[in-house]
Design an enzyme around this catalytic site. Structure first.
Site, PDB file in Angstrom:
ATOM      1  N   GLY A 175       1.240  -1.334   0.221  1.00 34.47           N
ATOM      2  CA  GLY A 175      -0.236  -0.100  -0.094  1.00 34.47           C
ATOM      3  C   GLY A 175       1.388   1.147  -0.100  1.00 34.47           C
ATOM      4  O   GLY A 175       2.254   1.154   0.231  1.00 34.47           O
ATOM      5  N   ASP A 178      -6.660  -0.107   6.661  1.00 32.59           N
ATOM      6  CA  ASP A 178      -7.319   0.697   5.781  1.00 32.59           C
ATOM      7  C   ASP A 178      -8.556   1.511   7.462  1.00 32.59           C
ATOM      8  O   ASP A 178      -8.930   2.199   7.409  1.00 32.59           O
ATOM      9  CB  ASP A 178      -8.617  -0.008   5.320  1.00 32.59           C
ATOM     10  CG  ASP A 178      -7.802  -0.448   3.885  1.00 32.59           C
ATOM     11  OD1 ASP A 178      -7.447   0.527   3.405  1.00 32.59           O
ATOM     12  OD2 ASP A 178      -7.440  -2.095   3.845  1.00 32.59           O
ATOM     13  N   GLY A 232      -8.085  -3.169   1.201  1.00 25.38           N
ATOM     14  CA  GLY A 232      -8.311  -2.143   0.211  1.00 25.38           C
ATOM     15  C   GLY A 232      -6.996  -2.313  -0.645  1.00 25.38           C
ATOM     16  O   GLY A 232      -7.937  -1.874  -2.181  1.00 25.38           O
ATOM     17  N   GLU A 268      -1.160 -11.048   2.863  1.00 25.54           N
ATOM     18  CA  GLU A 268      -0.790  -9.816   4.267  1.00 25.54           C
ATOM     19  C   GLU A 268      -0.841 -10.172   5.253  1.00 25.54           C
ATOM     20  O   GLU A 268      -0.389 -10.692   6.462  1.00 25.54           O
ATOM     21  CB  GLU A 268      -1.515  -8.920   4.105  1.00 25.54           C
ATOM     22  CG  GLU A 268      -1.148  -7.802   3.339  1.00 25.54           C
ATOM     23  CD  GLU A 268      -2.331  -6.731   3.124  1.00 25.54           C
ATOM     24  OE1 GLU A 268      -0.707  -5.263   2.417  1.00 25.54           O
ATOM     25  OE2 GLU A 268      -3.199  -6.599   2.975  1.00 25.54           O
TER      26      GLU A 268
HETATM   27  C1  5RP Z   1      -3.692  -3.354   0.744  1.00 26.65           C
HETATM   28  C2  5RP Z   1      -3.893  -2.911   1.769  1.00 26.65           C
HETATM   29  C3  5RP Z   1      -3.298  -2.115   2.246  1.00 26.65           C
HETATM   30  O1  5RP Z   1      -1.773  -1.952   3.904  1.00 26.65           O
HETATM   31  C4  5RP Z   1      -4.004  -0.936   3.500  1.00 26.65           C
HETATM   32  O2  5RP Z   1      -5.122  -0.404   2.182  1.00 26.65           O
HETATM   33  C5  5RP Z   1      -3.535   0.777   3.515  1.00 26.65           C
HETATM   34  O3  5RP Z   1      -2.906   1.076   2.496  1.00 26.65           O
HETATM   35  P1  5RP Z   1      -2.301   2.727   2.188  1.00 26.65           P
HETATM   36  O4  5RP Z   1      -1.771   2.004   3.464  1.00 26.65           O
HETATM   37  O5  5RP Z   1      -2.495   2.829   0.807  1.00 26.65           O
HETATM   38  O6  5RP Z   1      -3.668   3.521   2.647  1.00 26.65           O
HETATM   39  O7  5RP Z   1      -4.358  -3.618   3.411  1.00 26.65           O
HETATM   40  O8  5RP Z   1      -3.966  -4.623   0.522  1.00 26.65           O
END
Ligand code: 5RP
Length: 223
Positions: free
Chosen positions: A27, A84, A96, A103
């Site tokens: 992310g 998120d 997200g 993960e």
């Molecule tokens: C990806 C994730 C990300 O860690 C999460 O969406 C947060 O993303 P960002 O740091 O871009 O806000 O779970 O699968």
């Protein structure tokens, strides 16, 4: 205005020590953590990374960070990842960016999990952010209908006008729940459904949350 994602992403590198096996999250916040590791490696830090997505793998390779696959390591010393949403119990919604499956596998094999978030991600109750559920393609329409009958407001994820496909070749159904009253009960229900590979409720996996604020990085430790 401070880039809070960068602030907190770079700060998280303070928790990485020489010789560690490090889980590299996915992310826009984890991006800065991975970048900072490369900066510190040029100054002598020696680590091996385990990535949580193809995107992070590409970034780490470009930066010259040595990598091992999850299957080549016994455990991971520390994993740093974004989120998120995170509530006061340190439970959260992830996925997200679509990398929830890898993960969660990496997090569950980690001795310590640290989340890096800007303050907008801290909530009292989970659910305003759509909850991603990764499902196998085969029979996914039936799961979509099931979620509809439950009132979970499911939406099959699309990207660039195509159905989104995860790194593992699955679909994602985002549940627009607005509010999750009992995240444990919902996780149990989702875990029990045939065809669900994984969901974005990360419960009791995280020990430390670093929150980027305009006043600096706030460190929240689980008690
Ligand atoms: C990806 C994730 C990300 O860690 C999460 O969406 C947060 O993303 P960002 O740091 O871009 O806000 O779970 O699968």
């Amino acid at each position: 205005m401070t880039n809070l994602k960068e602030l907190v992403g770079r700060k998280a590198a303070d928790y990485v020590e020489n010789g560690m096996i490090v889980g590299l999250g996915t992310g826009s916040t984890a991006y800065y953590f991975v970048d900072e590791l490369a900066v510190r490696m040029k100054k002598g830090l020696n680590i091996v990374g385990v990535t949580t997505s193809k995107a992070t793998e590409e970034q780490a390779k470009q930066l010259g960070i040595p990598l091992k696959s999850i299957d080549e390591v016994e455990s991971i010393d520390v994993t740093v990842d974004g989120s998120d949403e995170v509530n006061p119990r340190f439970n959260g919604i992830k996925g997200g960016g679509g990398a929830l499956l890898f993960e969660k596998i990496v997090a569950s094999r980690s001795k310590r999990v640290i989340w890096i978030v800007d303050q907008s991600k801290c909530v009292d109750t989970l659910g305003a952010f759509p909850l991603p559920v990764e499902v196998v393609k085969y029979g996914s329409t039936h799961l979509l209908h099931y979620f509809e009958t439950k009132g979970y407001q499911p939406v099959l994820r699309h990207k660039d006008n195509q159905v989104y496909v995860t790194d593992d070749g699955n679909y994602i159904i985002d549940l627009h729940l607005k509010e999750i009253v009992d995240e444990y009960a919902l996780a149990k229900e989702l875990d029990s459904l045939t065809g669900v590979v994984e969901h974005g409720l990360f419960l009791d996996l995280t020990q430390l949350v670093l929150v980027g604020t305009e006043q600096g990085v706030q460190i929240k430790e689980h008690v």
